[in-house]
Scaffold this motif. Structure first.
Motif, PDB file in Angstrom:
ATOM      1  N   UNK A 165     -44.097  37.684  -3.240  1.00 31.20           N
ATOM      2  CA  UNK A 165     -43.360  38.810  -3.817  1.00 31.20           C
ATOM      3  C   UNK A 165     -44.307  39.949  -4.105  1.00 31.20           C
ATOM      4  N   UNK A 169     -40.584  42.942  -9.482  1.00 32.78           N
ATOM      5  CA  UNK A 169     -39.188  42.508  -9.586  1.00 32.78           C
ATOM      6  C   UNK A 169     -38.265  43.643 -10.010  1.00 32.78           C
ATOM      7  N   UNK A 170     -38.774  44.475 -10.875  1.00 26.43           N
ATOM      8  CA  UNK A 170     -37.945  45.429 -11.606  1.00 26.43           C
ATOM      9  C   UNK A 170     -38.261  46.824 -11.104  1.00 26.43           C
ATOM     10  N   UNK A 486     -33.644  39.257  -8.684  1.00 29.29           N
ATOM     11  CA  UNK A 486     -33.308  38.066  -9.474  1.00 29.29           C
ATOM     12  C   UNK A 486     -31.818  37.761  -9.560  1.00 29.29           C
ATOM     13  N   UNK A 491     -27.777  32.309  -9.910  1.00 31.81           N
ATOM     14  CA  UNK A 491     -27.470  31.668 -11.198  1.00 31.81           C
ATOM     15  C   UNK A 491     -28.070  32.462 -12.357  1.00 31.81           C
ATOM     16  N   UNK A 492     -28.883  33.466 -12.058  1.00 30.13           N
ATOM     17  CA  UNK A 492     -29.472  34.293 -13.123  1.00 30.13           C
ATOM     18  C   UNK A 492     -28.649  35.545 -13.417  1.00 30.13           C
ATOM     19  N   UNK A 494     -26.704  36.716 -15.450  1.00 34.59           N
ATOM     20  CA  UNK A 494     -26.153  36.553 -16.794  1.00 34.59           C
ATOM     21  C   UNK A 494     -26.551  37.763 -17.636  1.00 34.59           C
ATOM     22  N   UNK A 496     -28.513  38.457 -19.967  1.00 31.54           N
ATOM     23  CA  UNK A 496     -29.912  38.810 -20.216  1.00 31.54           C
ATOM     24  C   UNK A 496     -30.417  39.894 -19.286  1.00 31.54           C
ATOM     25  N   UNK A 497     -29.931  39.890 -18.055  1.00 29.92           N
ATOM     26  CA  UNK A 497     -30.448  40.832 -17.057  1.00 29.92           C
ATOM     27  C   UNK A 497     -29.632  42.127 -17.019  1.00 29.92           C
TER      28      UNK A 497
ATOM     29  N   UNK B 162     -34.868  39.542 -22.244  1.00 32.72           N
ATOM     30  CA  UNK B 162     -35.505  39.624 -20.929  1.00 32.72           C
ATOM     31  C   UNK B 162     -36.542  40.736 -20.908  1.00 32.72           C
ATOM     32  N   UNK B 164     -38.626  43.051 -18.415  1.00 30.60           N
ATOM     33  CA  UNK B 164     -38.682  43.440 -17.005  1.00 30.60           C
ATOM     34  C   UNK B 164     -40.031  43.133 -16.371  1.00 30.60           C
ATOM     35  N   UNK B 165     -39.994  42.597 -15.179  1.00 34.26           N
ATOM     36  CA  UNK B 165     -41.223  42.269 -14.444  1.00 34.26           C
ATOM     37  C   UNK B 165     -41.704  43.481 -13.672  1.00 34.26           C
ATOM     38  N   UNK B 169     -45.123  39.956  -8.392  1.00 36.92           N
ATOM     39  CA  UNK B 169     -45.402  38.545  -8.650  1.00 36.92           C
ATOM     40  C   UNK B 169     -46.752  38.111  -8.089  1.00 36.92           C
ATOM     41  N   UNK B 232     -36.653  34.585 -15.778  1.00 37.53           N
ATOM     42  CA  UNK B 232     -36.265  34.477 -14.367  1.00 37.53           C
ATOM     43  C   UNK B 232     -36.081  33.044 -13.885  1.00 37.53           C
ATOM     44  N   UNK B 233     -35.529  32.215 -14.770  1.00 37.54           N
ATOM     45  CA  UNK B 233     -35.137  30.879 -14.341  1.00 37.54           C
ATOM     46  C   UNK B 233     -36.285  29.907 -14.196  1.00 37.54           C
ATOM     47  N   UNK B 257     -34.532  27.223 -19.410  1.00 39.68           N
ATOM     48  CA  UNK B 257     -34.770  28.576 -18.887  1.00 39.68           C
ATOM     49  C   UNK B 257     -34.224  29.594 -19.893  1.00 39.68           C
ATOM     50  N   UNK B 258     -34.908  30.712 -19.986  1.00 37.66           N
ATOM     51  CA  UNK B 258     -34.579  31.717 -21.001  1.00 37.66           C
ATOM     52  C   UNK B 258     -33.125  32.170 -20.881  1.00 37.66           C
ATOM     53  N   UNK B 259     -32.657  32.360 -19.659  1.00 35.62           N
ATOM     54  CA  UNK B 259     -31.300  32.870 -19.451  1.00 35.62           C
ATOM     55  C   UNK B 259     -30.245  31.910 -20.003  1.00 35.62           C
ATOM     56  N   UNK B 486     -45.426  32.678 -11.410  1.00 32.90           N
ATOM     57  CA  UNK B 486     -44.415  31.666 -11.059  1.00 32.90           C
ATOM     58  C   UNK B 486     -44.851  30.226 -11.315  1.00 32.90           C
TER      59      UNK B 486
END
Lengths: 532, 532
Positions: A165, A169-170, A486, A491-492, A494, A496-497, B162, B164-165, B169, B232-233, B257-259, B486
Motif C-alpha cells: 500500500x 489510506x486517507x 478501507x 466489513x469496515x 461502519x 467509525x469511518x 478512528x 486517519x491513516x 502503509x 482498520x480491522x 478490532x476497533x470498529x 499492518x
C-alpha cells in the motif's frame, strides 16, 4: 486557485447564459441553512440510528424494511409531506445473516476470517469438509470438475500476492488535485463492435450464473470460498448465489481475507490436507422475488412553479457485512438532514423539493431507475426476452425515449454516494450551462472547501438514472477519505469511518443547492441529449 | 549519497583505527556468498515451513517446541555442529488456542472480530453474557465494581475514534531518510528520580496483575474485551492472564478490532443491552512454569582464534494470532539461511560462528539474556525479592558485572528483528570504532541498497542482551515495509507480508558480516562500557 477565481468571475460578473446570476443566491437563507447545518446538526444522530442501531440494509432484507419505516417516520416528524413508499418491482428475495465463521482444523488449527456473500444459502449449522482449489469460470471448467467436488470446500480464486500500500489510506483533495480534476480528458469512444462484444460478454455471464449455481447443487459442493479483493485483513464482499430465486441457490459462499485465503492455498500447494469447519448462519427471508421500495417525501412548492420538481437523493440499501455507514448511510443522512434543515429554517421553496431514498442501487440503480421510469421517461420494453434482460445501455435497439408528463416538470437531481467526505465541488456531467450556476451556488461555501466545478462525468450511482434519459442529474465531488481503501463494500463500513464535520458541511451545501434550484427563475438548464 | 561517499572514502582510503581496512573484505568469498544467497536461496522455504507449516510459536507452546526441533534438524542437515537446545529457566506455561469467536446476538446480530490474549483461560465452549463497560485499572476501580460484574463481558477500554491513516502503509527508505538516520539526536538523560519513578510504576503494575486476575476469578467475570491498538480491522494482541501460573488465571480475555469494539460501546452508550456469545478454544498445555529452550548451532572456527565466538541470531518465539512470519520468522529464516550459505560456499572461518535462535524475546529478551548470563557475563542476583523481580536496568543497585571466561572470547553479535525488509545499514550503538568496519563490509552490498551506518542506538530486541553487558551487539537498519502498520503483533503477521527479495538480500549481508567478523585480525572493537 486562479482558475476557479476566473470561472467565478465569469459566473458572477458577466452575462453567461442569462439563466442565472449570482444574485439568485439568497444569502440570508443560505446563512440560516449554514447555521442550522453546522451548529444544530442532527446528521450524526440520523446516521447512528440508521447504521449502528438498524444495521446494514441489504436490498429487500428485513433491516432494509426497518430502515424504510424509520426514515419515513423521521421525515414525517420533521414536517415533510407526501411521505410514502414507492414500489419497485421484482427486486429479489430477502436475505440476512446472523453469524459466520470458518475454522481451519488442519494441518494446524487457526480461525480464518471470512464472511458470506449475500443471497447465498446458509450451511445449516457447522459443517466440515476438505478444501480444494478449482477454477469454475466456464462450462469447460464445470465439465472438468464434474464428479470431483462432492462435500468439498472449493477455493475458486488463485493465490494473490500482497500488494504494498504505497498511498496513504486517507485522502483529502488539495488545490492541485482539485485543479487537476477540472481538466477534461477526451473519452475514448467505444465502437459499435466493442459495444456488441460487451453485450455478448454480459449475456454469457448472465447465462453462466444459473449453470454454476445448478452445478454446485448437483455436485453437492459444501461451500465455495473466494479471496477478498483488498489486502490487509479487509473482507470486501458483495452478492452471490441467486437473488431472484429463479435458479438454483448454489452453495454457501464465503469471501475470506487475502492473508488467510493465501495461507490455505499455500497449504494446498504443498499437498497438506486442509480440513475446514464452516458456519454461515444465513437465510432467505422471503421465498420468492418480491417488490422493494423507495422512500419518497416532499417539501411542497408554494410558488408559481410548485408543480416542478427539484430532487435530492441517495441510496438506502447497502451491503451486509458492515453497517452501510458510508455506502451509503452517509448520503442518506445528509439528504435527510438537508430536508430537516430546510424545514427548520422555514424555507418556502417555489418548486417542490423531493427526496428519494433509493433501494437496489447496489444491484444496478434499480430503485432510482424505476422512479425515473415511473415519473419521467422510459425506453420501450423489447419484445425479445434476451434483449429485455440487458441493461438499456447494452441493447442493440433502445427504441425511442417515451417521455411522461413529469419529464418537462422536472428540474434537477442531486445525489451523494462517495462516502462521508465533505463536498469539494460538483461533477458537471458536460452540462456546460450548469457550471456558472454551481460556481455561484458554491461561493458561500468556498470557505468550507467546496470550490470546484468540473465537466467530468462521474458514474455508477443514482444520478445516472436521470442523466441517462436527458434529465439533469448530478453527483458531488467529495474528499475520498478512506472510502476506497478501507470502507467500500467491506466489513469496515461502519460509523467509525464516517466523518462528522464532513457530513455537516455536506448537509449545508445540499440543503442550499436544493433551495437555490427550487428558487431559480427557470427550470435547471438541460444539456443536449442525443439518443444513440 | 555524498555523506556515505565521504565516510566510505575515510574507511577505505585512509588509516582509521588500525583495526580494519577495506582489504579485510575477501571479495572472492563475498561474491560466492552473494551468489548463493541471491541465486540459490532457500530462505523462503525455511520461512514457509517455520511459519505456514508449523505456525505461530508462542514461548513454551507446543508449536514453539516443534519449531525448535525442526530448526535443529535443518541446521544439522546443513552440516552445522554442536546443534543443541539450551535451557532457559522458568519461562512460564505452555498455551495455545485453536479457535475464537464473538457473536453480538443483540441488539442486532453481527459477528465481531476478536482473538484471545495469550495465557488467558478458554471459555470452555460457547458462553453467553451481557456486555458492560468498566475500567479496571486500579484498586479503586476494583473496589467500585466489586459485586457488579458476575457473568458479564467486561469492555475495559474507552471508545477510541478512528485515526486517519495519513502515511502510506508501506515504507522504504530513500536517500534522504537514510541520511537523516545518520544524524545523532543527543538523548535526554533520565534523572535518578525519574528512574526511581519508573521502577515504582513497574512494581505497581507487577503488584496489580495478580490483584486483577484474582478479582476477575472471584467476581465470576465471564470474559474481558479490550480494543485493538490499531484501526482498520487489525487485531493487535499480545499476552494477558498469567503466564507463570503463580497467580489466578484471570478470565478469558479478547482483543477486538476497533470498529467492532466501538460498535458495542456506542450501543452501550445508547443503553441498548448488548448480548454476546463468546468462544475461546484456548488452553494451558502445561500445568506450571517450566524451562524453555534456545536453539544453538555452530560452524566451528579453524584458525588461531577458533575459541572466539562470532554470533548471529534472531528470536524463534512469536505471538500467537498470525504465524510470526515477520516477527520474527523473517529474522530466523535469514539467520538460518546465512549459516546454510556459509556451509554451502565452503567457508572455513577463523573464529567459530554461532547461531542463536532465542525463545522468550517477546516476554523481555529472556532467551538471549539467559544465554549471555550463562556464557559471558551477569549481574549478581539481588537478595531482596522485590529488587530481584525488577529488570536489571531498573534495580537500584545492579552490583558489579561478573565476567565469565567467555566474555573475553566473545567478538560480536548481529541480530535481525524488524520484519522482512531488506538491510539498508547498521545501527552502530555508539561504538565509533565499528562504523568504518561496517562501512567497508557494506561496500560490496551498496548496490543492493545497504549503505548507511548510523551511531544511533536501537533497542527492544536481542542484541540488547549483549550490549547491556558491554559486548558488541548490533541490529540492522531495515526497510520498514508495512511492519509497523499492518504486521507487528497482529493477526496479519503471516507470510504474505514477508518480502522474498528483501530476505535474500539480508541473508547475503548477514552471511558476509558473520564471515568478515570471523576473519578479522583482532576481536571486534568494544565501546567504552560504563556500569551505572
Amino acid at each position: 486557485m486562479k482558475r476557479w477565481g476566473w470561472m467565478l468571475a465569469a459566473a458572477v460578473g458577466t452575462a453567461v447564459s442569462g439563466l442565472v446570476q449570482a444574485q439568485d443566491v439568497n444569502l440570508d437563507m443560505t446563512g440560516r441553512i449554514r447555521a442550522e447545518a453546522l451548529q444544530r446538526s442532527q446528521v450524526m444522530a440520523t446516521l447512528d440510528h440508521m447504521t449502528d442501531h438498524i444495521g446494514p440494509r441489504l436490498t429487500n432484507s428485513p433491516s432494509m424494511l426497518k430502515a424504510s419505516e424509520w426514515t419515513r417516520s423521521q421525515l414525517s416528524s420533521w414536517g415533510l409531506t407526501n411521505v410514502h413508499e414507492e414500489m419497485v418491482d421484482d427486486l429479489g428475495r430477502g436475505w440476512e445473516f446472523n453469524n459466520a465463521s470458518v475454522l481451519m482444523m488442519g494441518p494446524r488449527p487457526m480461525p480464518l476470517h471470512a464472511l458470506p456473500k449475500a443471497w447465498t444459502p446458509g450451511t445449516n449449522g457447522q459443517v466440515e469438509g476438505d478444501a480444494i482449489y478449482a477454477k469454475l469460470e466456464s462450462k469447460a471448467d464445470l465439465e472438468k470438475w464434474k464428479g470431483k467436488l462432492r462435500g468439498k470446500v472449493v477455493f475458486t480464486d488463485e493465490l494473490r500476492p500482497y500488494k504494498p500500500g504505497e498511498q496513504a489510506d486517507f485522502h483529502r483533495h488539495d488545490d492541485k488535485s482539485l485543479e487537476d480534476l477540472i481538466a477534461f480528458p477526451v473519452p475514448r469512444q467505444r465502437t459499435a463492435s466493442e459495444r456488441a462484444e460487451d453485450a455478448k460478454r454480459f449475456k454469457e455471464r448472465m447465462a453462466f450464473a444459473p449453470l454454476i449455481n445448478q452445478f454446485l447443487v448437483d455436485e453437492g459442493v459444501l461451500a465455495t470460498v473466494g479471496i477478498s479483493s483488498w489486502d490487509n485483513g479487509i473482507v470486501r464482499v458483495m452478492g452471490g448465489g441467486s437473488r431472484k430465486g429463479t435458479e438454483a441457490d448454489g452453495a454457501p459462499a464465503f469471501v475470506m481475507i487475502a492473508e488467510h485465503y493465501n495461507t490455505v492455498m499455500r497449504a494446498l500447494d504443498r499437498k497438506a490436507p486442509v480440513r475446514l469447519r464452516l458456519n454461515s448462519d444465513a437465510r432467505f427471508t422471503t421465498s420468492s422475488s418480491g417488490p422493494g421500495y423507495n422512500v419518497i417525501a416532499e417539501i411542497p412548492g408554494s410558488g408559481p412553479n410548485k408543480n416542478e420538481i427539484v430532487m435530492i437523493g441517495a441510496h438506502l440499501d447497502s451491503w451486509h457485512t458492515g453497517s452501510g455507514a458510508n455506502d451509503n448511510g452517509a448520503g442518506v443522512a445528509v439528504m435527510m438532514e438537508a430536508m430537516r434543515i430546510l424545514k427548520a429554517v422555514g424555507a418556502r421553496p417555489n418548486r417542490t423539493i423531493r427526496i428519494g431514498l433509493w433501494t437496489g442501487e447496489e444491484q444496478g440503480l434499480l430503485g432510482s431507475r424505476s422512479h425515473v421510469e415511473k415519473h419521467y421517461a422510459r425506453y420501450p420494453e423489447p419484445s425479445d426476452p434476451a434483449e429485455k434482460a440487458l441493461p438499456v445501455s447494452m441493447r442493440s435497439q433502445k427504441g425511442s425515449l417515451q417521455k411522461l408528463p413529469g419529464y418537462d416538470r422536472f428540474s434537477v437531481y442531486f445525489n451523494m454516494d462517495n462516502g462521508s467526505g465533505k463536498i469539494r465541488g460538483v461533477y458537471g456531467q458536460e452540462n456546460l450551462a450548469a457550471a456558472p450556476i454551481f460556481e455561484a451556488w458554491l461561493k458561500p461555501f468556498n470557505d468550507l472547501g467546496a470550490v470546484s466545478v468540473t465537466q467530468r462525468n462521474t458514474g455508477s450511482t443514482d444520478h445516472i438514472a436521470f442523466d441517462a434519459v436527458g434529465l439533469p442529474g448530478f453527483q458531488f465531488v467529495q474528499d475520498r477519505l478512506d472510502y476506497f481503501s478501507n470502507v467500500h463494500h467491506t466489513h469496515l463500513d461502519v460509523q467509525d469511518h464516517a466523518s462528522e464535520d464532513d457530513l455537516k458541511q455536506a448537509s449545508a451545501i445540499v440543503a442550499s443547492f436544493a433551495y437555490n434550484a427550487a428558487m431559480m427563475k427557470s427550470r435547471f438548464p438541460r444539456k443536449h441529449f442525443v439518443e444513440d
